[in-house]
Design a protein around this motif. Structure first.
Motif, PDB file in Angstrom:
ATOM      1  N   GLY A 146      96.712 -12.101  10.232  1.00 27.71           N
ATOM      2  CA  GLY A 146      95.568 -11.247  10.516  1.00 27.71           C
ATOM      3  C   GLY A 146      95.912  -9.914  11.136  1.00 27.71           C
ATOM      4  O   GLY A 146      95.130  -8.963  11.054  1.00 27.71           O
ATOM      5  N   ASP A 147      97.070  -9.815  11.782  1.00 31.44           N
ATOM      6  CA  ASP A 147      97.462  -8.609  12.512  1.00 31.44           C
ATOM      7  C   ASP A 147      98.972  -8.465  12.438  1.00 31.44           C
ATOM      8  O   ASP A 147      99.689  -8.776  13.402  1.00 31.44           O
ATOM      9  CB  ASP A 147      96.988  -8.719  13.971  1.00 31.44           C
ATOM     10  CG  ASP A 147      97.354  -7.508  14.818  1.00 31.44           C
ATOM     11  OD1 ASP A 147      97.736  -6.465  14.247  1.00 31.44           O
ATOM     12  OD2 ASP A 147      97.276  -7.610  16.066  1.00 31.44           O
ATOM     13  N   PRO A 148      99.504  -8.025  11.293  1.00 34.07           N
ATOM     14  CA  PRO A 148     100.966  -8.040  11.101  1.00 34.07           C
ATOM     15  C   PRO A 148     101.744  -7.259  12.148  1.00 34.07           C
ATOM     16  O   PRO A 148     102.711  -7.781  12.720  1.00 34.07           O
ATOM     17  CB  PRO A 148     101.132  -7.422   9.703  1.00 34.07           C
ATOM     18  CG  PRO A 148      99.827  -7.632   9.029  1.00 34.07           C
ATOM     19  CD  PRO A 148      98.787  -7.559  10.092  1.00 34.07           C
ATOM     20  N   LEU A 149     101.340  -6.029  12.406  1.00 32.22           N
ATOM     21  CA  LEU A 149     102.102  -5.213  13.353  1.00 32.22           C
ATOM     22  C   LEU A 149     101.931  -5.724  14.782  1.00 32.22           C
ATOM     23  O   LEU A 149     102.886  -5.750  15.565  1.00 32.22           O
ATOM     24  CB  LEU A 149     101.667  -3.748  13.244  1.00 32.22           C
ATOM     25  CG  LEU A 149     101.956  -3.100  11.885  1.00 32.22           C
ATOM     26  CD1 LEU A 149     101.356  -1.701  11.828  1.00 32.22           C
ATOM     27  CD2 LEU A 149     103.456  -3.038  11.609  1.00 32.22           C
ATOM     28  N   GLY A 150     100.733  -6.157  15.126  1.00 32.59           N
ATOM     29  CA  GLY A 150     100.502  -6.720  16.450  1.00 32.59           C
ATOM     30  C   GLY A 150     101.286  -7.994  16.672  1.00 32.59           C
ATOM     31  O   GLY A 150     101.796  -8.251  17.772  1.00 32.59           O
ATOM     32  N   ALA A 172     111.476  -4.815   7.429  1.00 30.14           N
ATOM     33  CA  ALA A 172     110.386  -4.622   6.472  1.00 30.14           C
ATOM     34  C   ALA A 172     109.786  -5.984   6.167  1.00 30.14           C
ATOM     35  O   ALA A 172     110.496  -6.993   6.132  1.00 30.14           O
ATOM     36  CB  ALA A 172     110.895  -3.965   5.184  1.00 30.14           C
ATOM     37  N   PHE A 173     108.475  -6.014   5.939  1.00 29.06           N
ATOM     38  CA  PHE A 173     107.800  -7.271   5.630  1.00 29.06           C
ATOM     39  C   PHE A 173     106.531  -6.970   4.845  1.00 29.06           C
ATOM     40  O   PHE A 173     105.978  -5.866   4.902  1.00 29.06           O
ATOM     41  CB  PHE A 173     107.510  -8.080   6.895  1.00 29.06           C
ATOM     42  CG  PHE A 173     106.931  -7.304   8.042  1.00 29.06           C
ATOM     43  CD1 PHE A 173     105.568  -7.320   8.314  1.00 29.06           C
ATOM     44  CD2 PHE A 173     107.756  -6.563   8.885  1.00 29.06           C
ATOM     45  CE1 PHE A 173     105.040  -6.617   9.378  1.00 29.06           C
ATOM     46  CE2 PHE A 173     107.237  -5.848   9.963  1.00 29.06           C
ATOM     47  CZ  PHE A 173     105.876  -5.877  10.203  1.00 29.06           C
ATOM     48  N   SER A 174     106.073  -7.981   4.104  1.00 31.73           N
ATOM     49  CA  SER A 174     104.925  -7.779   3.228  1.00 31.73           C
ATOM     50  C   SER A 174     104.209  -9.080   2.963  1.00 31.73           C
ATOM     51  O   SER A 174     104.816 -10.159   2.983  1.00 31.73           O
ATOM     52  CB  SER A 174     105.366  -7.157   1.893  1.00 31.73           C
ATOM     53  OG  SER A 174     104.247  -6.971   1.043  1.00 31.73           O
ATOM     54  N   ASP A 175     102.903  -8.969   2.687  1.00 32.68           N
ATOM     55  CA  ASP A 175     102.092 -10.097   2.251  1.00 32.68           C
ATOM     56  C   ASP A 175     101.760  -9.996   0.771  1.00 32.68           C
ATOM     57  O   ASP A 175     100.898 -10.708   0.269  1.00 32.68           O
ATOM     58  CB  ASP A 175     100.799 -10.174   3.067  1.00 32.68           C
ATOM     59  CG  ASP A 175      99.945  -8.917   2.925  1.00 32.68           C
ATOM     60  OD1 ASP A 175     100.400  -7.936   2.290  1.00 32.68           O
ATOM     61  OD2 ASP A 175      98.815  -8.903   3.450  1.00 32.68           O
ATOM     62  N   GLY A 176     102.438  -9.117   0.054  1.00 34.31           N
ATOM     63  CA  GLY A 176     102.161  -8.899  -1.361  1.00 34.31           C
ATOM     64  C   GLY A 176     101.123  -7.837  -1.605  1.00 34.31           C
ATOM     65  O   GLY A 176     100.882  -7.443  -2.752  1.00 34.31           O
ATOM     66  N   ASN A 177     100.499  -7.340  -0.542  1.00 30.65           N
ATOM     67  CA  ASN A 177      99.507  -6.273  -0.662  1.00 30.65           C
ATOM     68  C   ASN A 177     100.062  -4.991  -0.046  1.00 30.65           C
ATOM     69  O   ASN A 177     100.437  -4.074  -0.758  1.00 30.65           O
ATOM     70  CB  ASN A 177      98.199  -6.699   0.025  1.00 30.65           C
ATOM     71  CG  ASN A 177      97.116  -5.644  -0.088  1.00 30.65           C
ATOM     72  OD1 ASN A 177      97.147  -4.809  -0.982  1.00 30.65           O
ATOM     73  ND2 ASN A 177      96.158  -5.681   0.822  1.00 30.65           N
ATOM     74  N   ALA A 178     100.152  -4.940   1.270  1.00 33.47           N
ATOM     75  CA  ALA A 178     100.745  -3.790   1.947  1.00 33.47           C
ATOM     76  C   ALA A 178     102.215  -4.065   2.266  1.00 33.47           C
ATOM     77  O   ALA A 178     102.643  -5.216   2.354  1.00 33.47           O
ATOM     78  CB  ALA A 178      99.977  -3.480   3.228  1.00 33.47           C
ATOM     79  N   LEU A 179     102.963  -2.997   2.431  1.00 32.61           N
ATOM     80  CA  LEU A 179     104.353  -3.060   2.870  1.00 32.61           C
ATOM     81  C   LEU A 179     104.424  -2.474   4.271  1.00 32.61           C
ATOM     82  O   LEU A 179     103.893  -1.381   4.517  1.00 32.61           O
ATOM     83  CB  LEU A 179     105.252  -2.273   1.917  1.00 32.61           C
ATOM     84  CG  LEU A 179     106.718  -2.077   2.328  1.00 32.61           C
ATOM     85  CD1 LEU A 179     107.448  -3.407   2.408  1.00 32.61           C
ATOM     86  CD2 LEU A 179     107.425  -1.129   1.349  1.00 32.61           C
ATOM     87  N   TYR A 180     105.066  -3.184   5.183  1.00 30.46           N
ATOM     88  CA  TYR A 180     105.188  -2.750   6.574  1.00 30.46           C
ATOM     89  C   TYR A 180     106.663  -2.587   6.932  1.00 30.46           C
ATOM     90  O   TYR A 180     107.525  -3.283   6.387  1.00 30.46           O
ATOM     91  CB  TYR A 180     104.578  -3.786   7.520  1.00 30.46           C
ATOM     92  CG  TYR A 180     103.142  -4.130   7.238  1.00 30.46           C
ATOM     93  CD1 TYR A 180     102.097  -3.427   7.843  1.00 30.46           C
ATOM     94  CD2 TYR A 180     102.812  -5.174   6.371  1.00 30.46           C
ATOM     95  CE1 TYR A 180     100.767  -3.748   7.588  1.00 30.46           C
ATOM     96  CE2 TYR A 180     101.488  -5.499   6.103  1.00 30.46           C
ATOM     97  CZ  TYR A 180     100.475  -4.787   6.717  1.00 30.46           C
ATOM     98  OH  TYR A 180      99.165  -5.109   6.458  1.00 30.46           O
ATOM     99  N   ALA A 181     106.919  -1.698   7.869  1.00 26.12           N
ATOM    100  CA  ALA A 181     108.265  -1.557   8.423  1.00 26.12           C
ATOM    101  C   ALA A 181     108.155  -1.137   9.876  1.00 26.12           C
ATOM    102  O   ALA A 181     107.192  -0.455  10.266  1.00 26.12           O
ATOM    103  CB  ALA A 181     109.091  -0.552   7.633  1.00 26.12           C
TER     104      ALA A 181
END
Length: 262
Positions: free
Chosen positions: A157-161, A188-197
């Motif tokens: 629900g809150d990847p960066l947090g 880097a990480f992803s749920d298949g929708n957004a890409l985070y780093a």
């Protein structure tokens, strides 16, 4: 230290990051130029998203430059979102379960960095995991443990947090048990929708991270894939990146321990 590359945008063949560029990820596996060690030969892995919510994945313990299948797969697989990693081991032996990216459900995760004194706080980190996440662990690395800890702290629900809470808790555990409080984290990480780093380090000396437009989206890398230095922006220390349909955004990042978050 490891090297990695991630992409989100219009579908591209994996080879456009992994093998084709002048300074591709395979090239970086034996000749990295912006890392403490030039050779990253302790295995490799790729994770990509296609028609299913969960990512596909291929990992092996061979150096990326010597795997006879990697170039062929990268030439054939086309994806709008993928992560690729070449490993220089700091924690955990050279075995397939320790190769990045790590996957849990629809999430994929890869990391360049380290948790100082991991062996001394590992048991206490495990104590924060639910039974399901504890048994989901297959390897022995600090990276996989941190990924599962972020899952426990609400990554869905809150990847960066969730990553902020995971790193904050690790730093808190280290301080409480008189272990060197040092986390170096470029991931880097992803749920298949957004890409985070995220690029962060306790001592403000995190591994490198760069970004550039590519294929109607963005590429995030440990090192630029070519010599066009003007095309690559260095992401500052203490930053979180998100790549989505809205483009790329960069925001400040800092860890927060669970006690502070409550």
């Amino acid at each position: 230290m490891c090297r990695w590359a991630a992409y989100r945008g219009n579908p591209l063949y994996l080879e456009e990051l992994v093998s084709s560029p002048a300074h591709s990820l395979i090239e970086q596996s034996h000749c990295a130029s912006r890392a403490k060690t030039a050779t990253n030969g302790d295995g490799f892995g790729i994770a990509w998203y296609g028609d299913h919510p969960e990512p596909g994945r291929y990992r092996d313990i061979l150096p990326a430059w010597s795997d006879c299948n990697l170039r062929s797969l990268a030439h054939q697989i086309r994806s709008p979102l993928f992560l690729a990693h070449v490993r220089a081991a700091t924690n955990g032996g050279t075995r397939r379960d320790n190769c990045h990216p790590f996957v849990h459900g629809r999430w994929s995760f890869m990391h360049n960095g380290q948790i100082a004194g991991f062996d001394r706080i590992r048991r206490r980190m495990e104590g924060h995991l639910s039974d399901d996440l504890f048994h989901a662990r297959t390897g022995t690395t600090d990276s996989e443990m941190l990924f599962l800890l972020a899952q426990e702290f609400g990554m869905a629900g809150d990847p960066l947090g969730a990553v902020s809470r995971a790193i904050g808790t690790i730093e808190q555990l280290a301080a409480e048990h008189e272990v060197s409080t040092l986390v170096r984290f470029t991931a880097a990480f992803s749920d298949g929708n957004a890409l985070y780093a995220i690029r962060y380090a306790t001592d403000h000396r995190p591994p490198t991270l760069y970004a550039a437009p590519m294929g109607g989206g963005y590429c995030l890398v440990s090192e630029p894939l070519n010599d066009d230095v003007d095309a690559w922006m260095e992401i500052p220390d203490g930053s979180a990146v998100m790549v989505s349909d809205a483009g790329m955004t960069i925001a400040p990042f800092a860890p927060v321990a669970l006690a502070e978050a409550a």
